[in-house]
Design a protein around this motif. Structure first.
Motif, PDB file in Angstrom:
ATOM      1  N   GLY A  97       0.729  -1.223   0.025  1.00 46.68           N
ATOM      2  CA  GLY A  97       0.088   0.224  -0.289  1.00 46.68           C
ATOM      3  C   GLY A  97       0.845   1.395   0.213  1.00 46.68           C
ATOM      4  O   GLY A  97       0.351   2.334  -0.259  1.00 46.68           O
ATOM      5  N   GLN A  98       2.069   0.960   0.024  1.00 43.34           N
ATOM      6  CA  GLN A  98       3.145   2.401   0.253  1.00 43.34           C
ATOM      7  C   GLN A  98       4.027   2.331  -0.806  1.00 43.34           C
ATOM      8  O   GLN A  98       4.365   3.365  -1.578  1.00 43.34           O
ATOM      9  N   TRP A  99       4.839   1.223  -1.096  1.00 40.71           N
ATOM     10  CA  TRP A  99       5.898   1.008  -2.104  1.00 40.71           C
ATOM     11  C   TRP A  99       5.150   1.420  -3.578  1.00 40.71           C
ATOM     12  O   TRP A  99       4.152   0.731  -4.000  1.00 40.71           O
ATOM     13  N   ARG A 100       5.879   2.097  -4.222  1.00 47.54           N
ATOM     14  CA  ARG A 100       5.504   2.069  -5.862  1.00 47.54           C
ATOM     15  C   ARG A 100       6.585   1.124  -6.634  1.00 47.54           C
ATOM     16  O   ARG A 100       7.723   0.838  -5.900  1.00 47.54           O
ATOM     17  N   ILE A 140       5.323 -10.039  -6.275  1.00 49.15           N
ATOM     18  CA  ILE A 140       4.929  -8.893  -5.627  1.00 49.15           C
ATOM     19  C   ILE A 140       3.852  -8.484  -6.455  1.00 49.15           C
ATOM     20  O   ILE A 140       4.344  -8.184  -7.709  1.00 49.15           O
ATOM     21  N   TYR A 141       2.503  -8.174  -6.203  1.00 43.13           N
ATOM     22  CA  TYR A 141       1.488  -7.679  -7.037  1.00 43.13           C
ATOM     23  C   TYR A 141       1.463  -6.098  -6.882  1.00 43.13           C
ATOM     24  O   TYR A 141       1.179  -5.354  -5.964  1.00 43.13           O
ATOM     25  N   ILE A 142       1.598  -5.744  -8.248  1.00 46.25           N
ATOM     26  CA  ILE A 142       1.559  -4.155  -8.432  1.00 46.25           C
ATOM     27  C   ILE A 142       0.256  -3.750  -9.269  1.00 46.25           C
ATOM     28  O   ILE A 142       0.238  -4.201 -10.430  1.00 46.25           O
ATOM     29  N   ASP A 143      -0.470  -2.715  -8.620  1.00 46.55           N
ATOM     30  CA  ASP A 143      -1.595  -2.458  -9.381  1.00 46.55           C
ATOM     31  C   ASP A 143      -1.487  -1.599 -10.682  1.00 46.55           C
ATOM     32  O   ASP A 143      -0.308  -1.027 -10.733  1.00 46.55           O
ATOM     33  N   GLY A 146       0.733   1.404 -10.080  1.00 49.18           N
ATOM     34  CA  GLY A 146       2.002   1.143  -9.774  1.00 49.18           C
ATOM     35  C   GLY A 146       2.228   1.088  -8.080  1.00 49.18           C
ATOM     36  O   GLY A 146       3.375   1.234  -7.787  1.00 49.18           O
ATOM     37  N   VAL A 147       1.248   0.894  -7.549  1.00 49.41           N
ATOM     38  CA  VAL A 147       1.211   0.625  -5.973  1.00 49.41           C
ATOM     39  C   VAL A 147       1.487  -0.951  -5.663  1.00 49.41           C
ATOM     40  O   VAL A 147       0.632  -1.605  -6.323  1.00 49.41           O
ATOM     41  N   VAL A 148       2.202  -1.287  -4.681  1.00 47.51           N
ATOM     42  CA  VAL A 148       2.344  -2.683  -4.210  1.00 47.51           C
ATOM     43  C   VAL A 148       0.833  -2.954  -3.672  1.00 47.51           C
ATOM     44  O   VAL A 148       0.572  -2.164  -2.573  1.00 47.51           O
ATOM     45  N   ARG A 149       0.345  -3.872  -4.071  1.00 49.66           N
ATOM     46  CA  ARG A 149      -1.221  -4.293  -3.223  1.00 49.66           C
ATOM     47  C   ARG A 149      -0.862  -5.438  -2.121  1.00 49.66           C
ATOM     48  O   ARG A 149      -1.875  -5.521  -1.428  1.00 49.66           O
ATOM     49  N   ARG A 150      -0.100  -6.533  -2.629  1.00 52.00           N
ATOM     50  CA  ARG A 150       0.089  -7.601  -1.823  1.00 52.00           C
ATOM     51  C   ARG A 150       1.447  -8.386  -2.337  1.00 52.00           C
ATOM     52  O   ARG A 150       1.921  -7.988  -3.387  1.00 52.00           O
TER      53      ARG A 150
END
Length: 164
Positions: A97-100, A140-143, A146-150
Protein backbone atom coordinates in the motif's frame (compact mmCIF):
# COMPACT_ATOMS: atom_id res chain seq x y z
CA UNK A 1 58.62 -30.98 -9.18
CA UNK A 2 58.41 -29.06 -5.91
CA UNK A 3 58.65 -25.76 -7.85
CA UNK A 4 55.79 -26.80 -10.14
CA UNK A 5 53.56 -27.63 -7.14
CA UNK A 6 54.33 -24.36 -5.39
CA UNK A 7 53.64 -22.43 -8.60
CA UNK A 8 50.31 -24.24 -9.00
CA UNK A 9 49.43 -23.47 -5.36
CA UNK A 10 50.13 -19.77 -5.87
CA UNK A 11 47.96 -19.68 -9.00
CA UNK A 12 45.05 -21.47 -7.30
CA UNK A 13 45.32 -19.28 -4.18
CA UNK A 14 45.32 -16.17 -6.37
CA UNK A 15 42.21 -17.31 -8.23
CA UNK A 16 40.43 -17.99 -4.94
CA UNK A 17 41.30 -14.52 -3.67
CA UNK A 18 40.02 -12.93 -6.88
CA UNK A 19 36.76 -14.89 -6.52
CA UNK A 20 36.35 -13.72 -2.92
CA UNK A 21 37.19 -10.14 -3.85
CA UNK A 22 34.34 -10.04 -6.38
CA UNK A 23 31.73 -11.33 -3.90
CA UNK A 24 29.43 -8.42 -2.87
CA UNK A 25 28.72 -9.86 0.59
CA UNK A 26 32.44 -9.56 1.42
CA UNK A 27 32.34 -5.76 1.26
CA UNK A 28 32.48 -4.36 4.81
CA UNK A 29 30.99 -1.14 6.14
CA UNK A 30 33.46 1.72 5.90
CA UNK A 31 34.77 0.66 2.49
CA UNK A 32 34.70 3.52 0.00
CA UNK A 33 32.30 3.44 -2.93
CA UNK A 34 35.28 3.75 -5.28
CA UNK A 35 36.98 0.71 -3.75
CA UNK A 36 33.70 -1.22 -3.86
CA UNK A 37 33.25 -0.47 -7.56
CA UNK A 38 36.88 -1.38 -8.25
CA UNK A 39 36.50 -4.75 -6.50
CA UNK A 40 33.04 -5.66 -7.80
CA UNK A 41 32.77 -3.88 -11.11
CA UNK A 42 29.70 -2.09 -12.37
CA UNK A 43 26.53 -2.76 -10.37
CA UNK A 44 23.36 -3.99 -12.04
CA UNK A 45 21.58 -0.94 -10.61
CA UNK A 46 22.34 2.40 -8.96
CA UNK A 47 19.68 4.26 -7.01
CA UNK A 48 19.74 7.50 -4.98
CA UNK A 49 19.01 7.20 -1.25
CA UNK A 50 17.42 9.76 1.04
CA UNK A 51 20.13 11.86 2.66
CA UNK A 52 22.37 12.03 -0.39
CA UNK A 53 23.66 8.48 -0.42
CA UNK A 54 23.41 5.84 -3.12
CA UNK A 55 22.50 2.16 -3.40
CA UNK A 56 24.80 -0.03 -5.48
CA UNK A 57 22.82 -3.12 -6.38
CA UNK A 58 24.33 -6.42 -7.50
CA UNK A 59 21.64 -8.76 -8.79
CA UNK A 60 22.15 -12.34 -9.89
CA UNK A 61 18.79 -12.39 -11.68
CA UNK A 62 17.48 -13.93 -13.85
CA UNK A 63 19.42 -17.16 -13.31
CA UNK A 64 20.58 -16.55 -9.74
CA UNK A 65 18.89 -16.33 -6.36
CA UNK A 66 20.41 -13.23 -4.74
CA UNK A 67 20.18 -9.46 -4.87
CA UNK A 68 22.75 -7.65 -2.74
CA UNK A 69 22.11 -3.98 -1.90
CA UNK A 70 25.18 -2.01 -0.85
CA UNK A 71 24.16 1.32 0.65
CA UNK A 72 26.69 4.14 0.54
CA UNK A 73 26.28 7.33 2.60
CA UNK A 74 26.70 10.91 1.34
CA UNK A 75 30.41 10.83 2.26
CA UNK A 76 30.98 7.88 -0.09
CA UNK A 77 31.38 5.10 2.50
CA UNK A 78 29.51 1.80 2.65
CA UNK A 79 27.06 1.72 5.57
CA UNK A 80 25.32 -1.61 4.88
CA UNK A 81 25.50 -4.73 2.74
CA UNK A 82 22.27 -6.73 2.57
CA UNK A 83 21.18 -9.82 0.64
CA UNK A 84 17.55 -8.69 0.32
CA UNK A 85 15.98 -11.86 -1.10
CA UNK A 86 15.58 -13.33 2.36
CA UNK A 87 12.23 -14.82 3.32
CA UNK A 88 12.63 -13.78 6.96
CA UNK A 89 12.85 -10.11 5.88
CA UNK A 90 9.94 -9.88 3.41
CA UNK A 91 7.27 -9.02 6.01
CA UNK A 92 9.42 -6.21 7.39
CA UNK A 93 10.79 -4.85 4.11
CA UNK A 94 7.84 -4.91 1.67
CA UNK A 95 5.58 -1.89 2.22
CA UNK A 96 2.15 -2.99 0.98
CA UNK A 97 0.00 0.00 0.00
CA UNK A 98 3.01 2.34 0.20
CA UNK A 99 5.73 1.17 -2.17
CA UNK A 100 5.53 2.12 -5.81
CA UNK A 101 7.15 0.06 -8.53
CA UNK A 102 10.25 2.30 -8.64
CA UNK A 103 10.81 1.57 -4.92
CA UNK A 104 10.43 -2.16 -5.57
CA UNK A 105 13.09 -1.99 -8.29
CA UNK A 106 15.40 0.09 -6.07
CA UNK A 107 15.13 -2.56 -3.35
CA UNK A 108 14.93 -5.88 -5.26
CA UNK A 109 16.21 -4.96 -8.71
CA UNK A 110 14.62 -6.05 -11.95
CA UNK A 111 12.42 -9.11 -11.46
CA UNK A 112 12.98 -12.55 -12.89
CA UNK A 113 9.58 -12.30 -14.57
CA UNK A 114 6.59 -9.98 -14.95
CA UNK A 115 3.26 -11.65 -15.61
CA UNK A 116 -0.50 -11.26 -15.23
CA UNK A 117 -3.11 -13.40 -13.53
CA UNK A 118 -6.87 -13.26 -14.04
CA UNK A 119 -7.57 -12.75 -10.33
CA UNK A 120 -5.67 -9.44 -10.09
CA UNK A 121 -5.93 -6.20 -12.08
CA UNK A 122 -2.25 -5.41 -12.47
CA UNK A 123 1.06 -7.18 -12.89
CA UNK A 124 2.82 -9.78 -10.78
CA UNK A 125 6.56 -9.34 -10.43
CA UNK A 126 8.53 -12.44 -9.53
CA UNK A 127 12.00 -13.03 -8.06
CA UNK A 128 13.75 -16.34 -7.45
CA UNK A 129 15.45 -16.95 -4.10
CA UNK A 130 16.56 -19.78 -1.87
CA UNK A 131 15.33 -20.59 1.62
CA UNK A 132 17.46 -23.25 3.33
CA UNK A 133 18.59 -24.40 -0.13
CA UNK A 134 15.01 -24.79 -1.37
CA UNK A 135 14.20 -22.91 -4.57
CA UNK A 136 11.42 -20.38 -3.87
CA UNK A 137 9.65 -17.49 -5.58
CA UNK A 138 8.64 -14.06 -4.28
CA UNK A 139 5.55 -12.61 -5.98
CA UNK A 140 4.76 -8.90 -5.63
CA UNK A 141 1.42 -7.66 -7.01
CA UNK A 142 1.50 -4.14 -8.46
CA UNK A 143 -1.76 -2.44 -9.42
CA UNK A 144 -2.25 -0.33 -12.59
CA UNK A 145 -1.30 2.86 -10.67
CA UNK A 146 2.09 1.30 -9.74
CA UNK A 147 1.33 0.61 -6.05
CA UNK A 148 2.21 -2.67 -4.29
CA UNK A 149 -1.05 -4.31 -3.22
CA UNK A 150 0.15 -7.64 -1.81
CA UNK A 151 2.89 -10.23 -1.95
CA UNK A 152 3.34 -13.92 -1.25
CA UNK A 153 5.93 -16.64 -1.65
CA UNK A 154 5.75 -20.06 -3.23
CA UNK A 155 7.80 -22.99 -4.44
CA UNK A 156 9.84 -22.61 -7.61
CA UNK A 157 8.35 -25.30 -9.85
CA UNK A 158 10.39 -24.29 -12.91
CA UNK A 159 13.24 -26.62 -11.95
CA UNK A 160 10.82 -29.54 -11.60
CA UNK A 161 9.41 -28.88 -15.10
CA UNK A 162 12.94 -28.88 -16.56
CA UNK A 163 13.88 -32.15 -14.84
CA UNK A 164 10.77 -34.05 -16.02
Amino acid sequence: MRLAWSHAFVVVAGLLLVGCASEPTRIVPGTTAAETLQRLGAPTGRYPLNGGGERLQYSRMPAGFEVIDIDVDASGRVVSVTQVLNEARFGHDIKVGQWRQNEVVAFYGRPYEISRVSSFDGTVWTWRYKAVNERRMLYIYIDPTGVVRRYHTGDDLEFDRIRD
